[in-house]
Design a protein around this motif. Structure first.
Motif, PDB file in Angstrom:
ATOM      1  N   TYR A  13       0.841  -1.203   0.000  1.00 29.14           N
ATOM      2  CA  TYR A  13       0.000   0.000   0.000  1.00 29.14           C
ATOM      3  C   TYR A  13       0.878   1.256   0.000  1.00 29.14           C
ATOM      4  O   TYR A  13       0.630   2.191  -0.774  1.00 29.14           O
ATOM      5  CB  TYR A  13      -0.932   0.008   1.213  1.00 29.14           C
ATOM      6  CG  TYR A  13      -1.747   1.267   1.303  1.00 29.14           C
ATOM      7  CD1 TYR A  13      -2.896   1.425   0.549  1.00 29.14           C
ATOM      8  CD2 TYR A  13      -1.344   2.325   2.118  1.00 29.14           C
ATOM      9  CE1 TYR A  13      -3.637   2.590   0.593  1.00 29.14           C
ATOM     10  CE2 TYR A  13      -2.071   3.499   2.170  1.00 29.14           C
ATOM     11  CZ  TYR A  13      -3.217   3.623   1.412  1.00 29.14           C
ATOM     12  OH  TYR A  13      -3.944   4.789   1.459  1.00 29.14           O
ATOM     13  N   PHE A  16       2.422   1.805  -3.529  1.00 25.17           N
ATOM     14  CA  PHE A  16       1.515   2.274  -4.570  1.00 25.17           C
ATOM     15  C   PHE A  16       0.888   3.632  -4.262  1.00 25.17           C
ATOM     16  O   PHE A  16       0.422   4.319  -5.156  1.00 25.17           O
ATOM     17  CB  PHE A  16       0.414   1.239  -4.835  1.00 25.17           C
ATOM     18  CG  PHE A  16       0.927   0.047  -5.580  1.00 25.17           C
ATOM     19  CD1 PHE A  16       1.394   0.180  -6.882  1.00 25.17           C
ATOM     20  CD2 PHE A  16       0.990  -1.194  -4.983  1.00 25.17           C
ATOM     21  CE1 PHE A  16       1.886  -0.912  -7.576  1.00 25.17           C
ATOM     22  CE2 PHE A  16       1.478  -2.292  -5.672  1.00 25.17           C
ATOM     23  CZ  PHE A  16       1.935  -2.149  -6.962  1.00 25.17           C
ATOM     24  N   SER A  17       0.888   4.030  -3.001  1.00 24.40           N
ATOM     25  CA  SER A  17       0.233   5.298  -2.666  1.00 24.40           C
ATOM     26  C   SER A  17       1.193   6.482  -2.618  1.00 24.40           C
ATOM     27  O   SER A  17       0.750   7.629  -2.644  1.00 24.40           O
ATOM     28  CB  SER A  17      -0.515   5.178  -1.338  1.00 24.40           C
ATOM     29  OG  SER A  17       0.388   4.928  -0.278  1.00 24.40           O
ATOM     30  N   TYR A  57       2.947  -0.175 -24.968  1.00 28.12           N
ATOM     31  CA  TYR A  57       1.514  -0.461 -24.977  1.00 28.12           C
ATOM     32  C   TYR A  57       0.871   0.083 -26.250  1.00 28.12           C
ATOM     33  O   TYR A  57       1.006   1.260 -26.566  1.00 28.12           O
ATOM     34  CB  TYR A  57       0.826   0.164 -23.769  1.00 28.12           C
ATOM     35  CG  TYR A  57       1.152  -0.518 -22.474  1.00 28.12           C
ATOM     36  CD1 TYR A  57       0.555  -1.731 -22.137  1.00 28.12           C
ATOM     37  CD2 TYR A  57       2.044   0.048 -21.576  1.00 28.12           C
ATOM     38  CE1 TYR A  57       0.845  -2.353 -20.939  1.00 28.12           C
ATOM     39  CE2 TYR A  57       2.338  -0.573 -20.372  1.00 28.12           C
ATOM     40  CZ  TYR A  57       1.740  -1.770 -20.062  1.00 28.12           C
ATOM     41  OH  TYR A  57       2.023  -2.393 -18.866  1.00 28.12           O
ATOM     42  N   ASP A  62      -4.145  -3.085 -25.792  1.00 23.72           N
ATOM     43  CA  ASP A  62      -4.078  -2.998 -24.335  1.00 23.72           C
ATOM     44  C   ASP A  62      -5.140  -2.048 -23.787  1.00 23.72           C
ATOM     45  O   ASP A  62      -5.320  -0.946 -24.304  1.00 23.72           O
ATOM     46  CB  ASP A  62      -2.684  -2.524 -23.912  1.00 23.72           C
ATOM     47  CG  ASP A  62      -1.599  -3.457 -24.402  1.00 23.72           C
ATOM     48  OD1 ASP A  62      -1.619  -4.635 -24.004  1.00 23.72           O
ATOM     49  OD2 ASP A  62      -0.741  -3.011 -25.193  1.00 23.72           O
ATOM     50  N   SER A  65      -6.919   0.737 -18.459  1.00 21.85           N
ATOM     51  CA  SER A  65      -6.798   0.420 -17.032  1.00 21.85           C
ATOM     52  C   SER A  65      -5.545  -0.408 -16.765  1.00 21.85           C
ATOM     53  O   SER A  65      -4.882  -0.226 -15.739  1.00 21.85           O
ATOM     54  CB  SER A  65      -8.032  -0.338 -16.542  1.00 21.85           C
ATOM     55  OG  SER A  65      -9.162   0.482 -16.606  1.00 21.85           O
ATOM     56  N   ASP A  66      -5.227  -1.324 -17.665  1.00 21.67           N
ATOM     57  CA  ASP A  66      -4.020  -2.136 -17.495  1.00 21.67           C
ATOM     58  C   ASP A  66      -2.769  -1.289 -17.677  1.00 21.67           C
ATOM     59  O   ASP A  66      -1.776  -1.484 -16.975  1.00 21.67           O
ATOM     60  CB  ASP A  66      -4.018  -3.290 -18.502  1.00 21.67           C
ATOM     61  CG  ASP A  66      -5.161  -4.269 -18.264  1.00 21.67           C
ATOM     62  OD1 ASP A  66      -5.593  -4.413 -17.103  1.00 21.67           O
ATOM     63  OD2 ASP A  66      -5.622  -4.878 -19.244  1.00 21.67           O
ATOM     64  N   MET A  68      -2.459   1.895 -17.044  1.00 25.08           N
ATOM     65  CA  MET A  68      -2.305   2.842 -15.932  1.00 25.08           C
ATOM     66  C   MET A  68      -1.603   2.241 -14.727  1.00 25.08           C
ATOM     67  O   MET A  68      -0.943   2.963 -13.980  1.00 25.08           O
ATOM     68  CB  MET A  68      -3.668   3.407 -15.515  1.00 25.08           C
ATOM     69  CG  MET A  68      -4.204   4.454 -16.467  1.00 25.08           C
ATOM     70  SD  MET A  68      -3.069   5.812 -16.816  1.00 25.08           S
ATOM     71  CE  MET A  68      -2.841   6.506 -15.196  1.00 25.08           C
ATOM     72  N   THR A  69      -1.685   0.933 -14.527  1.00 26.35           N
ATOM     73  CA  THR A  69      -0.972   0.343 -13.387  1.00 26.35           C
ATOM     74  C   THR A  69       0.532   0.569 -13.512  1.00 26.35           C
ATOM     75  O   THR A  69       1.210   0.778 -12.508  1.00 26.35           O
ATOM     76  CB  THR A  69      -1.272  -1.163 -13.241  1.00 26.35           C
ATOM     77  OG1 THR A  69      -0.891  -1.837 -14.431  1.00 26.35           O
ATOM     78  CG2 THR A  69      -2.741  -1.402 -12.953  1.00 26.35           C
ATOM     79  N   ASP A  70       1.043   0.577 -14.752  1.00 27.10           N
ATOM     80  CA  ASP A  70       2.460   0.879 -14.956  1.00 27.10           C
ATOM     81  C   ASP A  70       2.723   2.378 -14.983  1.00 27.10           C
ATOM     82  O   ASP A  70       3.750   2.840 -14.485  1.00 27.10           O
ATOM     83  CB  ASP A  70       2.965   0.239 -16.251  1.00 27.10           C
ATOM     84  CG  ASP A  70       3.314  -1.221 -16.069  1.00 27.10           C
ATOM     85  OD1 ASP A  70       3.771  -1.600 -14.971  1.00 27.10           O
ATOM     86  OD2 ASP A  70       3.121  -1.995 -17.025  1.00 27.10           O
ATOM     87  N   LEU A  72       1.294   4.729 -13.302  1.00 33.03           N
ATOM     88  CA  LEU A  72       1.262   5.317 -11.968  1.00 33.03           C
ATOM     89  C   LEU A  72       2.611   5.288 -11.265  1.00 33.03           C
ATOM     90  O   LEU A  72       2.906   6.156 -10.455  1.00 33.03           O
ATOM     91  CB  LEU A  72       0.200   4.629 -11.106  1.00 33.03           C
ATOM     92  CG  LEU A  72      -1.239   4.928 -11.502  1.00 33.03           C
ATOM     93  CD1 LEU A  72      -2.210   4.075 -10.700  1.00 33.03           C
ATOM     94  CD2 LEU A  72      -1.568   6.405 -11.344  1.00 33.03           C
ATOM     95  N   LYS A  73       3.454   4.306 -11.565  1.00 32.45           N
ATOM     96  CA  LYS A  73       4.755   4.211 -10.911  1.00 32.45           C
ATOM     97  C   LYS A  73       5.928   4.509 -11.843  1.00 32.45           C
ATOM     98  O   LYS A  73       7.080   4.434 -11.429  1.00 32.45           O
ATOM     99  CB  LYS A  73       4.932   2.824 -10.287  1.00 32.45           C
ATOM    100  CG  LYS A  73       4.019   2.552  -9.099  1.00 32.45           C
ATOM    101  CD  LYS A  73       4.097   3.580  -7.989  1.00 32.45           C
ATOM    102  CE  LYS A  73       5.378   3.541  -7.229  1.00 32.45           C
ATOM    103  NZ  LYS A  73       5.439   4.518  -6.113  1.00 32.45           N
TER     104      LYS A  73
END
Length: 163
Positions: A13, A16-17, A57, A62, A65-66, A68-70, A72-73
């Motif tokens: 957590y 990711f936050s 991507y 793709d 939503s998939d 964005m997981t990459d 974001l970091k």
């Protein structure tokens, strides 16, 4: 209710936050006649030359939503679109809208794209990246028609030279 692995869950957590990006890049594109795709692959190669882990991507394949997981970091975000009807492709516009809503922080970004006669897409994508409050690290890169091997090599080298 979690009863085990509490430390792992809390650490995940925290990871990711927080807004600290990982040293990696994400290249997102859509293409009509493969010219923007060739540019995306040159950008990918440039990050690889720089030693930055990178994911490519294709918005035709793709789901946003998939992706964005990459994003974001990621430290770097590169987005490409060809020009159609004086605009970027709708898939790219949708991606930028979605990304802006999630408000990722501390990103270095740039836009790229191909065109036949108008050439507006790279600038519009750049505007979208600026609206996300990303640090623009390269002027929008655009090419008319099909990029030459020399152009693609130069693009890879520009990406490899980014700070």
């Amino acid at each position: 209710m979690w009863r085990s692995h509490i430390g792992d869950i809390v650490n995940a957590y925290k990871h990711f936050s927080d807004d600290t990006p990982d040293h990696k890049a994400v290249v997102v594109f859509d293409s009509m006649w493969h010219s923007t795709e060739k540019m995306a692959r040159a950008v990918l190669e440039g990050f690889a030359m720089k030693g930055v882990p990178v994911k490519l991507y294709d918005l035709k394949v793709d789901h946003i939503s998939d992706i964005m997981t990459d994003v974001l970091k990621a430290e770097y975000v590169a987005v490409g679109s060809p020009t159609i009807n004086n605009q970027m492709l709708p898939t790219v516009a949708s991606f930028l809208c979605y990304m802006k809503g999630l408000a990722p922080k501390n990103k270095k970004a740039f836009a790229f794209g191909s065109y036949g006669w108008g050439g507006q897409s790279a600038g519009l994508v750049n505007d979208g990246l600026e609206a996300c409050k990303f640090q623009i690290v390269m002027e929008p890169v655009k090419v008319q028609y099909i990029p030459s091997e020399a152009f693609l090599k130069e693009l890879s080298e520009k990406v490899a030279a980014l700070d």
